[in-house]
Design a protein around this motif. Structure first.
Motif, PDB file in Angstrom:
ATOM      1  N   GLU A  66       0.868  -1.180   0.000  1.00 40.03           N
ATOM      2  CA  GLU A  66       0.000   0.000   0.000  1.00 40.03           C
ATOM      3  C   GLU A  66       0.900   1.223   0.000  1.00 40.03           C
ATOM      4  OE1 GLU A  66      -3.243   0.119   2.880  1.00 40.03           O
ATOM      5  OE2 GLU A  66      -2.983  -2.032   3.209  1.00 40.03           O
ATOM      6  N   LYS A  67       0.792   2.052  -1.018  1.00 42.60           N
ATOM      7  CA  LYS A  67       1.643   3.228  -1.121  1.00 42.60           C
ATOM      8  C   LYS A  67       1.186   4.324  -0.156  1.00 42.60           C
ATOM      9  CE  LYS A  67       3.276   2.398  -5.824  1.00 42.60           C
ATOM     10  NZ  LYS A  67       4.678   2.213  -5.376  1.00 42.60           N
ATOM     11  N   TRP A  68       1.955   5.381  -0.092  1.00 46.02           N
ATOM     12  CA  TRP A  68       1.712   6.513   0.831  1.00 46.02           C
ATOM     13  C   TRP A  68       0.250   6.925   0.795  1.00 46.02           C
ATOM     14  CZ3 TRP A  68       5.053   9.358   4.054  1.00 46.02           C
ATOM     15  CH2 TRP A  68       4.597  10.611   4.485  1.00 46.02           C
ATOM     16  N   HIS A  69      -0.413   6.883   1.958  1.00 49.58           N
ATOM     17  CA  HIS A  69      -1.835   7.229   2.045  1.00 49.58           C
ATOM     18  C   HIS A  69      -2.143   7.695   3.459  1.00 49.58           C
ATOM     19  CE1 HIS A  69      -1.614   3.086   3.535  1.00 49.58           C
ATOM     20  NE2 HIS A  69      -2.695   3.370   4.250  1.00 49.58           N
ATOM     21  N   PRO A  70      -3.192   8.505   3.631  1.00 54.53           N
ATOM     22  CA  PRO A  70      -3.544   8.962   4.987  1.00 54.53           C
ATOM     23  C   PRO A  70      -4.177   7.843   5.807  1.00 54.53           C
ATOM     24  CG  PRO A  70      -5.139   9.776   3.407  1.00 54.53           C
ATOM     25  CD  PRO A  70      -4.076   9.106   2.608  1.00 54.53           C
ATOM     26  N   TRP A  71      -3.983   7.905   7.119  1.00 53.86           N
ATOM     27  CA  TRP A  71      -4.746   7.053   8.025  1.00 53.86           C
ATOM     28  C   TRP A  71      -5.504   7.968   8.985  1.00 53.86           C
ATOM     29  CZ3 TRP A  71      -3.776   6.576  13.400  1.00 53.86           C
ATOM     30  CH2 TRP A  71      -2.589   7.165  13.859  1.00 53.86           C
ATOM     31  N   PHE A  72      -6.593   7.462   9.564  1.00 54.17           N
ATOM     32  CA  PHE A  72      -7.552   8.327  10.237  1.00 54.17           C
ATOM     33  C   PHE A  72      -7.839   7.886  11.664  1.00 54.17           C
ATOM     34  CE2 PHE A  72      -8.217   8.776   5.753  1.00 54.17           C
ATOM     35  CZ  PHE A  72      -8.575  10.109   5.564  1.00 54.17           C
ATOM     36  N   VAL A  73      -8.120   8.875  12.511  1.00 52.71           N
ATOM     37  CA  VAL A  73      -8.659   8.669  13.849  1.00 52.71           C
ATOM     38  C   VAL A  73      -9.825   9.634  13.995  1.00 52.71           C
ATOM     39  CG1 VAL A  73      -8.262   8.883  16.327  1.00 52.71           C
ATOM     40  CG2 VAL A  73      -6.471   7.933  14.866  1.00 52.71           C
ATOM     41  N   GLU A  74     -11.007   9.112  14.312  1.00 56.85           N
ATOM     42  CA  GLU A  74     -12.220   9.926  14.448  1.00 56.85           C
ATOM     43  C   GLU A  74     -12.440  10.817  13.226  1.00 56.85           C
ATOM     44  OE1 GLU A  74     -11.846  11.980  18.174  1.00 56.85           O
ATOM     45  OE2 GLU A  74     -12.361  10.202  19.345  1.00 56.85           O
ATOM     46  N   ASN A  75     -12.289  10.228  12.050  1.00 61.55           N
ATOM     47  CA  ASN A  75     -12.535  10.886  10.766  1.00 61.55           C
ATOM     48  C   ASN A  75     -11.582  12.048  10.482  1.00 61.55           C
ATOM     49  OD1 ASN A  75     -14.788   9.207  10.143  1.00 61.55           O
ATOM     50  ND2 ASN A  75     -16.040  10.437  11.523  1.00 61.55           N
ATOM     51  N   GLN A  76     -10.489  12.122  11.227  1.00 63.08           N
ATOM     52  CA  GLN A  76      -9.475  13.139  10.988  1.00 63.08           C
ATOM     53  C   GLN A  76      -8.180  12.457  10.559  1.00 63.08           C
ATOM     54  OE1 GLN A  76      -9.975  16.508  11.263  1.00 63.08           O
ATOM     55  NE2 GLN A  76     -12.126  16.110  11.758  1.00 63.08           N
ATOM     56  N   ILE A  77      -7.447  13.092   9.648  1.00 61.77           N
ATOM     57  CA  ILE A  77      -6.160  12.538   9.239  1.00 61.77           C
ATOM     58  C   ILE A  77      -5.198  12.596  10.426  1.00 61.77           C
ATOM     59  CG2 ILE A  77      -4.138  12.834   7.752  1.00 61.77           C
ATOM     60  CD1 ILE A  77      -5.955  13.873   5.586  1.00 61.77           C
ATOM     61  N   ALA A  78      -4.701  11.430  10.831  1.00 66.80           N
ATOM     62  CA  ALA A  78      -3.771  11.355  11.964  1.00 66.80           C
ATOM     63  C   ALA A  78      -2.330  11.181  11.509  1.00 66.80           C
ATOM     64  CB  ALA A  78      -4.164  10.203  12.879  1.00 66.80           C
ATOM     65  N   GLY A  79      -2.146  10.982  10.214  1.00 68.12           N
ATOM     66  CA  GLY A  79      -0.809  10.792   9.674  1.00 68.12           C
ATOM     67  C   GLY A  79      -0.892  10.096   8.328  1.00 68.12           C
ATOM     68  N   TYR A  80       0.252   9.595   7.888  1.00 68.66           N
ATOM     69  CA  TYR A  80       0.332   8.918   6.592  1.00 68.66           C
ATOM     70  C   TYR A  80       1.070   7.601   6.768  1.00 68.66           C
ATOM     71  CZ  TYR A  80      -1.379  13.287   4.780  1.00 68.66           C
ATOM     72  OH  TYR A  80      -2.167  14.388   4.550  1.00 68.66           O
ATOM     73  N   SER A  81       0.764   6.645   5.894  1.00 67.42           N
ATOM     74  CA  SER A  81       1.260   5.291   6.117  1.00 67.42           C
ATOM     75  C   SER A  81       1.658   4.626   4.800  1.00 67.42           C
ATOM     76  CB  SER A  81       0.180   4.458   6.827  1.00 67.42           C
ATOM     77  OG  SER A  81       0.616   3.145   7.063  1.00 67.42           O
ATOM     78  N   ILE A  82       2.585   3.695   4.898  1.00 66.39           N
ATOM     79  CA  ILE A  82       2.976   2.817   3.793  1.00 66.39           C
ATOM     80  C   ILE A  82       3.048   1.403   4.349  1.00 66.39           C
ATOM     81  CG2 ILE A  82       4.704   2.264   2.035  1.00 66.39           C
ATOM     82  CD1 ILE A  82       5.762   5.108   2.278  1.00 66.39           C
ATOM     83  N   ARG A  83       2.525   0.440   3.595  1.00 64.36           N
ATOM     84  CA  ARG A  83       2.654  -0.964   3.986  1.00 64.36           C
ATOM     85  C   ARG A  83       3.539  -1.678   2.978  1.00 64.36           C
ATOM     86  NH1 ARG A  83      -0.496  -6.009   3.655  1.00 64.36           N
ATOM     87  NH2 ARG A  83      -2.078  -4.980   2.377  1.00 64.36           N
ATOM     88  N   TYR A  84       4.524  -2.382   3.498  1.00 65.83           N
ATOM     89  CA  TYR A  84       5.473  -3.116   2.670  1.00 65.83           C
ATOM     90  C   TYR A  84       5.237  -4.615   2.802  1.00 65.83           C
ATOM     91  CZ  TYR A  84       8.094   1.309   2.781  1.00 65.83           C
ATOM     92  OH  TYR A  84       8.477   2.630   2.686  1.00 65.83           O
ATOM     93  N   GLU A  85       5.763  -5.353   1.835  1.00 69.51           N
ATOM     94  CA  GLU A  85       5.716  -6.801   1.965  1.00 69.51           C
ATOM     95  C   GLU A  85       6.563  -7.223   3.173  1.00 69.51           C
ATOM     96  OE1 GLU A  85       7.407  -8.711  -1.450  1.00 69.51           O
ATOM     97  OE2 GLU A  85       9.132  -7.355  -1.534  1.00 69.51           O
ATOM     98  N   ASN A  86       6.424  -8.467   3.557  1.00 70.20           N
ATOM     99  CA  ASN A  86       7.149  -9.034   4.700  1.00 70.20           C
ATOM    100  C   ASN A  86       6.773  -8.363   6.025  1.00 70.20           C
ATOM    101  OD1 ASN A  86       8.463 -10.151   2.444  1.00 70.20           O
ATOM    102  ND2 ASN A  86      10.284 -10.573   3.649  1.00 70.20           N
ATOM    103  N   ASN A  87       5.492  -7.987   6.143  1.00 68.80           N
ATOM    104  CA  ASN A  87       4.929  -7.551   7.438  1.00 68.80           C
ATOM    105  C   ASN A  87       5.546  -6.282   8.010  1.00 68.80           C
ATOM    106  OD1 ASN A  87       3.048  -9.732   7.774  1.00 68.80           O
ATOM    107  ND2 ASN A  87       4.781 -11.057   8.286  1.00 68.80           N
ATOM    108  N   ILE A  88       5.942  -5.339   7.154  1.00 67.87           N
ATOM    109  CA  ILE A  88       6.466  -4.064   7.637  1.00 67.87           C
ATOM    110  C   ILE A  88       5.427  -2.969   7.416  1.00 67.87           C
ATOM    111  CG2 ILE A  88       8.222  -2.281   7.356  1.00 67.87           C
ATOM    112  CD1 ILE A  88      10.216  -4.345   6.645  1.00 67.87           C
ATOM    113  N   LEU A  89       5.106  -2.243   8.476  1.00 62.99           N
ATOM    114  CA  LEU A  89       4.173  -1.129   8.408  1.00 62.99           C
ATOM    115  C   LEU A  89       4.896   0.137   8.870  1.00 62.99           C
ATOM    116  CD1 LEU A  89       1.212  -0.193   7.962  1.00 62.99           C
ATOM    117  CD2 LEU A  89       0.811  -0.674  10.396  1.00 62.99           C
TER     118      LEU A  89
END
Length: 466
Positions: free
Chosen positions: A410-433
């Motif tokens: 999963e490429k760079w994308h926002p993640w949310f807490v209570e419908n607000q952007i709390a930051g940005y995230s990338i998911r890599y293969e081999n269980n790295i978040l």
């Protein structure tokens, strides 16, 4: 939104109260009945004591504090917290960062006796939390020989594995629980090496088989070159240095912004450090504490760990001046405090979170091989960063991740807490978040404990993405 947070926290507390389970066994006399500065009933079972490591002629006595999960300690993960520094008390994070208690924000004067209150975002609401004072000499830990106050990464990992294997032998009822290692900053040098040592000893049939599932790191030291080279580009992106200086640095330093002997590069770097001299390295938006105002013993840098709470508190002295180090010492370095916490009374060293006389050498400069080995074997990894930290900026972690050459699921994308952007995230293969905590600095839980709590809970409860 504030009301929603309060309700959410209250719901967590209600569930926790319904689900507290007793520990089936523990060393005699290890249970903690009272916590310094706190007048109520402890939210779960707490234990404290010492584990001795080393050999008969050269013993080191590592202090630990263990708080069981407020949810269900029989099945919830056990998380051991390894502090950075490189030589700072792990136990201090219990009240300074992720534990069940926090210092009341009104306690700001050096003459006040500190009081603590419950932390609604304690990690004990999702896991049992084990904190260790390492290396010997920090916090309550001590050594029999003065020579042992000189140490390095390799020796410290040996001691920490010895500590964990002996601790689990004493608390064997937790051997079947999922086990995670956590830390921030300099502990990025230690955590993957400890994880690697556990994995190796498990495969070789060590004295105990620890149920390691993964590890997490925030704003971590991962590679000495990448960490130091990240400062200049990050400072430029955040508007801390001029376009002219940045372009000159690119030309004169040729991408190497530290350990460079080029005279023109060194001249530009001198200008660079002059321009960022007044910046708080742990959070670039926080001013340093500039005044002696009767509440600190001396001029000191801003205690960045409480910025978002204190910006909205009123004080006739000003919100940017508080000596939290002194508050911790007043809680822990007293006869009564030591009694309550099962700490030794008759040791020559006072309680210090990060004592200056520890002689520490970094001898593990890059961690790539350890991460590659562990992730190839299926262990889970969560790397997260406050995006306003100049000290080990988030961009250095992203640059280091490129070295692993893992595919982005999963490429760079926002993640949310209570419908607000709390930051940005990338998911890599081999269980790295990987994730940023928007608006936080170094050690994100100090700045935005709610958002950091939600991120960590989602991950440790098994989510692949935030």
């Amino acid at each position: 939104m504030a009301a929603q947070r309060i309700l959410a926290a209250a719901a967590i507390v209600v569930v926790a109260c319904l689900c507290v389970w007793p520990v089936r066994a523990a060393p005699k006399g290890a249970e903690v009945d009272e916590f310094p500065g706190f007048g109520g009933e402890l939210p779960s079972k707490h234990y404290a004591g010492y584990i001795s490591v080393g050999h008969e002629q050269q013993k080191r006595h590592l202090y630990y504090y263990f708080a069981t999960s407020e949810r269900d300690p029989t099945v919830d993960p056990v998380v051991v917290w390894i502090n950075g520094g490189p030589a700072c008390s792990g136990f201090s994070a219990f009240i300074h960062s992720i534990g069940p208690f926090k210092i009341e924000v009104s306690q700001i004067h050096v003459n006040d006796d500190p009081r603590v209150t419950k932390n609604p975002y304690s990690w004990t609401k999702m896991a049992s939390l084990l904190l260790v004072d390492s290396p010997a000499g920090v916090g309550y830990s001590y050594a029999d020989n003065e020579d042992d106050y000189a140490t390095n990464d390799t020796s410290r990992v040996v001691d920490l594995y010895d500590f964990l294997s002996k601790w689990f032998a004493e608390y064997s009822e937790f051997l079947s629980n999922p086990f995670y290692i956590a830390g921030c900053s300099y502990s990025g040098v230690l955590v993957p090496v400890i994880a690697h040592e556990i994995q190796r000893r498990n495969e070789e049939g060590g004295r105990v088989k620890i149920n390691l599932k993964g590890y997490s790191l925030c704003n971590p030291a991962l590679d000495v070159d990448i960490e130091n080279n990240a400062l200049v580009p990050y400072a430029y992106k955040m508007g801390l240095i001029s376009e002219e200086l940045f372009q000159s640095l690119v030309t004169t330093c040729n991408g190497k912004y530290w350990n460079n002997t080029s005279p023109s590069c060194l001249e530009d770097l001198n200008h660079f450090y002059l321009q960022i001299k007044g910046i708080n390295m742990e959070h670039i938006l926080c001013p340093p504490c500039r005044y002696k105002m009767g509440i600190t013993q001396e001029t000191m840098e801003y205690d960045s760990g409480k910025i978002f709470k204190r910006f909205f508190e009123t004080s006739k002295h000003g919100v940017e001046c508080q000596n939290s180090e002194l508050a911790l010492e007043k809680l822990f370095d007293t006869k009564l405090g030591r009694e309550k916490l099962h700490a030794k009374q008759k040791v020559s060293r006072p309680w210090k979170r990060c004592p200056k006389d520890i002689r520490y050498t970094r001898d593990i400069l890059t961690l790539t091989e350890y991460h590659l080995n562990l992730t190839s074997k299926g262990y889970r990894v969560f790397l997260y960063s406050g995006d306003h930290a100049l000290l080990v900026p988030y961009s250095s972690t992203l640059e280091w991740l490129k070295q692993l050459k893992y595919k982005e699921i999963e490429k760079w994308h926002p993640w949310f807490v209570e419908n607000q952007i709390a930051g940005y995230s990338i998911r890599y293969e081999n269980n790295i978040l990987f994730a940023t905590i928007k608006g936080a600095g170094h050690v994100p839980s100090d700045y935005l404990p709610f958002e950091t709590f939600i991120a960590y809970q989602r991950w440790i409860d098994g989510a692949d993405s935030l």
